[in-house]
Design a protein around this motif. Structure first.
Motif: not given
Length: 226
Positions: A173-186
């Protein structure tokens, strides 16, 4: 995860990289039938604007030796256990919050009681959830990246082939994969749901000669996705 995976330049790998927005014209993906710890691998990283391929050493902890950046082999760090990601001072604590990556693979190997098994996805490539770190080589002044694969407790379907752990396989799921890459530290707590054993894609399991030799010595078993 025993410490071996492979990467094949095939339509499944291109589909994974395309879904992540990676332009293969910049840096061709590294391919190999037998990738081992401390080898140089291709990782997918995000700079906030685009996703790109980078070369990285498959060993998270590095050090200066004879003026060069080399793997710190005193500690095994090609994998990072998920239960250590929130332990302050651990090798993966900061990387989990700031520098996550995806490590593309075409398959991997697990071992159990002296037996080795090729674990190959059916109809897709694999997106391993990984971490990376930046280093500066004291001799060349160049940036060096290192990486590790996050490991989880074993899924019940994987446990017969490796009872200690399994790699974090991100859903297709590209959205899940992008979240893994881009989720901010907070907001890193939002990634916790990904850190439970899951099998998001079907896997073909084949007994092989040994971890570094993928000659089949038995019949394959199909593991259905969750």
């Amino acid at each position: 995860m025993c410490g071996r995976f492979n990467v094949t330049d095939d339509p499944y790998m291109h589909a994974l990289l395309d879904s992540l927005g990676v332009n293969l014209g910049r840096l061709p993906i590294r391919t190999s039938n037998d990738i081992a710890p401390t080898d140089t691998v291709s990782i997918v990283v995000s700079n906030g604007k685009e996703t790109v391929l980078k070369d990285a050493c498959w060993w998270l902890l590095m050090h200066h030796e004879d003026g060069r950046i080399r793997p710190l082999t005193k500690y095994a760090s090609f994998n990072t256990r998920s239960d250590k990601l929130n332990v302050k001072g651990s090798a993966g604590f900061d990387a989990f919050r700031k520098t996550r990556c995806i490590i593309p693979a075409s398959g991997f190997v697990e071992t159990q009681q002296g037996n080795a098994y090729a674990m190959d996805p059916v109809g897709s490539a694999i997106a391993f959830g990984g971490l990376f770190r930046h280093w500066i080589d004291g001799t060349t002044g160049q940036e060096v990246l290192s990486c590790s694969i996050v490991t989880l407790p074993p899924h019940p379907k994987i446990a017969p082939y490796h009872a200690k752990s399994m790699p974090l396989i991100l859903p297709l799921n590209p959205e899940v994969q992008r979240k893994w890459l881009d989720c901010p530290a907070a907001n890193v707590g939002e990634l916790e749901e990904m850190l439970s054993p899951q099998l998001p894609l079907p896997i073909s399991v084949t007994p092989i000669e040994k971890a570094s030799v993928r000659n089949a010595i038995g019949e394959s078993v199909h593991l259905a996705a969750d």
